[in-house]
Design an enzyme around this catalytic site. Structure first.
Site, PDB file in Angstrom:
ATOM      1  N   TYR A 121       0.778  -1.229   0.000  1.00 35.90           N
ATOM      2  CA  TYR A 121       0.000   0.000   0.000  1.00 35.90           C
ATOM      3  C   TYR A 121       0.817   1.291   0.000  1.00 35.90           C
ATOM      4  O   TYR A 121       0.253   2.371  -0.193  1.00 35.90           O
ATOM      5  CB  TYR A 121      -0.980  -0.023   1.175  1.00 35.90           C
ATOM      6  N   PHE A 407     -11.066  -3.096  10.837  1.00 34.65           N
ATOM      7  CA  PHE A 407     -12.318  -2.814  10.132  1.00 34.65           C
ATOM      8  C   PHE A 407     -12.248  -3.384   8.724  1.00 34.65           C
ATOM      9  O   PHE A 407     -11.214  -3.824   8.284  1.00 34.65           O
ATOM     10  CB  PHE A 407     -12.605  -1.302  10.076  1.00 34.65           C
TER      11      PHE A 407
END
Length: 407
Positions: A121, A407
């Site tokens: 990322y 999450f």
């Protein structure tokens, strides 16, 4: 053929979740209803190659506590997968391009994620901003100190669901006290009780203990217990999932409770803040076996509003020269002025004092990674002698940033 990207339809949820579960080698049935309850279908993306679903991604509408206590709208990237038959085709890049553009359209200054593979990322502008502390306390050999202020507490075992509202009230009071925390809706609060039997590793179902003072709940701990016997000796393990407290004495009392559960000799936790007081509560730090791992990755999507949303430990007035290949609207020089009461960040043509990419700004944004350490790694350049250290200190946080759950 290039896979078609489009929003997920509710009737496609089972196929979407099945594709995701296959990518992460998990059971497709466990948690399907729980995760569906927090899915935002206008932010969930699917990639189709004909009739084959070959890619998934999703963003959640989150709010993240930043230094100074403000709660900043954030696009929380999650549920990212690419079928093994469609790797190396640019599909991941296309999905992240869509998600970040959508986050910008919604006016969210920040994006964030937790990474299954952290090496992916950085090229999309995400920097590692928080860490989780992994703890393993040998409770057979150490004591956990409890201050005198805890003497008026009452500890009470309760049903986790029945006590949900009381626990969430404690969580909400803690929200502005530490960067990295997330606001929790009712659905996200219930998700913290997700406890499928297949993920218990032979332990009990989720348990909850409340700490009360004068009839008011001031702390809680959620945990499970794994029974284990060796040559007729009980060596069970307490697995702590979440612990929140209004004050230090209550936190210490909850740790003391966990360390004293019968038939156990160890307390483990894999998601605690880096500065968790347990390191100072135990009588022998070496028996606590503390280790850090990456947690929340942060990316400024709109650089000016993001840097202006937080406060700074010292007064600062500096010019940053920023590069952002994936979101080029952030590239350029930015004057950042601020202190402990607020900040302003605007474009400028003035000479820059520091040069860095958006990845480094994301890593330093919550105050857990110092610009000085990034400079020592060659990731931040000082363009004016003496400019780095004051800005590095200003970006810091008195409490380590902490993401309490994924999450």
């Amino acid at each position: 053929m290039t896979p078609e990207l489009r929003l997920l339809k509710p009737v496609e949820w089972s196929s979407w979740h099945r594709t995701l579960a296959r990518a992460f080698a998990t059971s497709e049935s466990e948690g399907i209803d729980t995760w569906r309850s927090v899915t935002e279908f206008d932010r969930a993306l699917c990639a189709w190659d004909g009739t084959d679903l070959v890619g998934t991604s999703n963003s959640y509408s989150l709010r993240t506590t930043v230094p100074g206590g403000a709660s900043v709208p954030t696009g929380g990237l999650s549920m990212v997968s690419v079928a093994p038959t469609h790797r190396r085709r640019g599909l991941l890049r296309d999905m992240l391009r869509w998600q970040l553009d959508d986050t910008r359209r919604r006016g969210e200054p920040l994006a964030s994620l937790t990474a299954s593979e952290p090496g992916i990322y950085g090229r999309f502008g995400y920097g590692p901003a928080t860490h989780w502390l992994t703890v393993s306390v040998d409770t057979g050999r150490v004591r956990v100190a409890v201050p005198p202020e805890a003497s008026d507490l009452r500890l009470r075992l309760v049903d986790p669901l029945e006590a949900l509202a009381e626990c969430e009230a404690v969580y909400a009071r803690a929200l502005p006290t530490r960067p990295g925390r997330l606001e929790r809706s009712e659905e996200w609060a219930r998700l913290q009780l997700h406890d499928p039997p297949g993920e218990r590793a032979g332990g009990t179902e989720l348990q909850c203990v409340l700490a009360e003072r004068d009839g008011r709940t001031v702390g809680y701990a959620r945990y499970s217990v794994q029974g284990h016997w060796v040559h007729s000796n009980a060596e069970g393990r307490v697995r702590l999932r979440e612990l929140e407290a209004d004050d230090a004495a209550t936190g210490a009392a909850l740790w003391h409770h966990l360390a004293g559960i019968d038939l156990t000799s160890e307390v483990t936790a894999d998601k605690r803040p880096p500065d968790d007081p347990i390191a100072h509560l135990v009588s022998d730090m070496r028996r606590a076996r503390l280790r850090l791992r990456d947690s929340l990755f942060v990316r400024p999507v709109e650089l000016g509003p993001a840097l202006a949303a937080r406060t700074y430990q010292l007064p600062l007035d500096t010019v940053l020269e920023v590069t952002d290949d994936f979101c080029p609207w952030n590239t350029g020089r930015w004057r950042l002025s601020g202190d402990a009461t607020g900040a302003v960040c605007e474009r400028t043509e003035d000479a820059a004092e520091l040069s860095l990419s958006v990845v480094e700004l994301g890593a330093a944004y919550l105050g857990g990674t110092s610009l000085r350490s990034l400079a020592d790694a060659g990731r931040v350049r000082e363009l004016r002698a003496g400019a780095l250290d004051p800005v590095s200190v200003a970006f810091g946080s008195s409490r380590a940033p902490f993401l309490p759950h994924g999450f």
